[in-house]
Design an enzyme around this catalytic site. Structure first.
Site, mmCIF file in Angstrom:
data_model
loop_
_atom_site.group_PDB
_atom_site.id
_atom_site.type_symbol
_atom_site.label_atom_id
_atom_site.label_comp_id
_atom_site.label_asym_id
_atom_site.label_seq_id
_atom_site.Cartn_x
_atom_site.Cartn_y
_atom_site.Cartn_z
ATOM 1 N N HIS A 178 2.605 -1.659 4.215
ATOM 2 C CA HIS A 178 2.011 -2.039 5.506
ATOM 3 C C HIS A 178 2.956 -1.717 6.654
ATOM 4 C CE1 HIS A 178 -0.316 -4.154 8.527
ATOM 5 N NE2 HIS A 178 0.789 -4.752 8.919
ATOM 6 N N HIS A 237 2.851 0.108 11.013
ATOM 7 C CA HIS A 237 2.085 0.639 12.144
ATOM 8 C C HIS A 237 2.970 1.742 12.719
ATOM 9 C CE1 HIS A 237 -0.469 -3.153 12.637
ATOM 10 N NE2 HIS A 237 0.550 -3.601 11.910
ATOM 11 N N GLU A 268 -7.930 0.960 12.485
ATOM 12 C CA GLU A 268 -7.989 -0.432 12.926
ATOM 13 C C GLU A 268 -9.213 -0.695 13.795
ATOM 14 O OE1 GLU A 268 -4.514 -3.259 14.029
ATOM 15 O OE2 GLU A 268 -5.047 -2.214 15.867
ATOM 16 N N HIS A 308 -8.881 -6.027 12.127
ATOM 17 C CA HIS A 308 -7.544 -6.484 12.501
ATOM 18 C C HIS A 308 -7.174 -7.849 11.911
ATOM 19 C CE1 HIS A 308 -4.792 -8.230 15.760
ATOM 20 N NE2 HIS A 308 -4.055 -7.364 15.112
ATOM 21 N N HIS A 314 -4.943 -8.309 8.410
ATOM 22 C CA HIS A 314 -3.878 -9.286 8.671
ATOM 23 C C HIS A 314 -4.509 -10.669 8.595
ATOM 24 C CE1 HIS A 314 -2.465 -5.775 11.127
ATOM 25 N NE2 HIS A 314 -1.259 -6.190 10.829
ATOM 26 N N GLU A 370 -0.980 -15.078 9.392
ATOM 27 C CA GLU A 370 0.376 -14.626 9.727
ATOM 28 C C GLU A 370 1.085 -15.702 10.560
ATOM 29 O OE1 GLU A 370 0.473 -10.936 11.865
ATOM 30 O OE2 GLU A 370 2.665 -10.831 11.902
ATOM 31 N N ASP A 392 5.916 -3.786 8.154
ATOM 32 C CA ASP A 392 5.285 -3.920 9.463
ATOM 33 C C ASP A 392 5.938 -2.891 10.395
ATOM 34 O OD1 ASP A 392 3.274 -4.969 11.110
ATOM 35 O OD2 ASP A 392 3.612 -6.966 10.310
HETATM 36 ZN ZN LIG Z 1 0.847 -5.441 10.855
#
Ligand SMILES: [Zn+2]
Length: 405
Positions: free
Chosen positions: A73, A75, A150, A189, A216, A219, A321
């Site tokens: 995972h 971005h 996304e 998302h 996600h 979190e 991340d």
């Molecule tokens: Zn993320």
């Protein structure tokens, strides 16, 4: 052994993983290094192989020998976002401001791809917000994994329009998929930034078209109160963006289950704030989870309940991340941080398994199995992970650059 005949080396490590079973402690790989290509002869206990093959040249021991770890995972298009330490709410505001300033796109993703490859990663789960990045990843000849498009859309009134846009993106880019390359996926998302009807439409479409999903969830600790009562720190942090959100009263994981979304077997990212019922539900649905310990620590999100997931037998992979909330894109560094964060409550062998097999499974793929006669190049000596937490003074976390200049 005659001159010019087969030459063997013994590669010892504290943990050796060949993709079969669980990683072995105090093990070694006996490798026939000549003639090339180098091939695995046998994997076993270091002491036994040493005794059985005294003529083999022994390499210095390392911590881990295993297939390349997976970054399940990230971005990549946030690779120019400065590392942001602080609350999750502040981070979300930083991401929005960065995107509005044009910092998110192909140039940033290119830097991320270079950093990823430099970290030895060949398999990645990336969340994508730019079609040029999507095309770039699907056409990369060195990467495999999933590029997840996304989707956001908190207002149920927009659900059909947002769904149609997502389908159009998938249809434009699906022809770019190649066997063994990066696959196309979808990432609704979060359960609060995507409305219930849009979540259901995306999950149904993904299941029907065999598209992997990544969401996600749970979190930030404020997500629990948001879903339970519609109030709290996350509601305050996200303000009018969540105006149309209505709490279900359930936990975020149960909410996804009640909507039927877990039936599409999404991979859930973070999933920190979960109870036994949540974990049982996602285990029954066959969902994997991606654990990003450094981002969780820097954004003050809490500690992932590793032991709870282990108890229920849930597949866990590791992800970094983005560089906006993690000092590197290296899953080896993430492995080191996970060891530091979980201490005695997580078996290092299980963490190696998570970084390799867990990551491949979270992305819907299979980890390489290095059987007798297999190419030794598939087994890597992992480098020493970066220290965690990073040393204060010698470049504190806030000073770590987000990308090479
Ligand atoms: Zn993320």
């Amino acid at each position: 052994m005659s001159v010019g005949g087969p030459r063997r080396e013994l590669w010892p490590a504290a943990l050796v993983y060949d993709g079969l079973g669980t990683p072995r402690r105090d093990a070694a790989v006996l490798v026939q290094v000549a003639p090339e290509p180098a091939r695995v002869v046998v994997v076993g206990r270091a002491s036994e192989l040493r005794a059985a093959y005294p003529a083999a040249t022994e390499r210095p021991p390392v911590v881990v020998i295993a297939p390349a770890p997976v970054n399940a995972h990230t971005h990549l298009d946030l690779s120019d976002l400065p590392l942001t330490k602080g609350s999750y709410g502040a981070f979300v505001r930083a991401v929005i401001a960065h995107a509005r300033a044009g910092g998110r796109g192909l140039a940033a993703a290119e830097r991320g791809i270079r950093a990823l490859k430099a970290a030895g990663v060949a398999t990645v789960g990336d969340i994508v917000t730019d079609e040029a990045v999507l095309a770039r990843l699907l056409e990369d000849r060195e990467l495999s994994g999933v590029a997840y498009w996304e989707v956001l859309g908190p207002d149920p009134a927009d659900a059909e329009a947002r769904f149609a846009e997502a389908v159009a993106v998938v249809e434009r880019h699906r022809p770019r998929e190649r066997p063994g390359g990066v696959r196309l996926g979808l990432s609704p998302h979060t359960p609060h930034t995507v409305s219930a009807p849009l979540l259901q439409r995306l999950a149904g479409y993904a299941a029907a078209h065999r598209l992997p999903l990544q969401i996600h969830v749970a979190e930030d600790p404020g997500e629990l109160e948001l879903h339970a009562r519609g109030t709290g720190s996350l509601r305050e942090a996200m303000g009018p963006f969540l105006a149309a959100f209505r709490p279900s009263g359930a936990t975020p994981v149960r909410y996804l289950d009640d909507l039927g979304v877990l039936a599409a077997r999404p991979t859930l990212v973070h999933a920190i704030h979960v109870d036994d019922d949540d974990v049982r539900r996602l285990q029954r649905a066959g969902c994997a989870v991606v654990h990003c310990p450094r981002s969780n620590a820097l954004l003050e999100c809490g500690t992932f309940p590793w032991a709870r997931y282990a108890r229920f037998g849930v597949t866990v992979g590791l992800g970094t991340d983005s560089l906006g909330s993690s000092p590197s894109l290296s899953p080896v560094d993430e492995f080191g941080a996970a060891r530091a964060v979980h201490g005695a409550s997580a078996d290092p062998a299980q963490l190696v398994w998570a970084a390799v097999k867990g990551g491949h499974r979270a992305l819907g793929g299979a980890a390489p199995r290095v059987v007798r006669g297999g190419e030794a190049a598939l087994l890597r000596s992992w480098p020493e992970p970066a220290p965690w937490p990073p040393a204060v003074g010698a470049g504190t976390v806030g000073d770590v650059p987000s990308a090479p200049a």
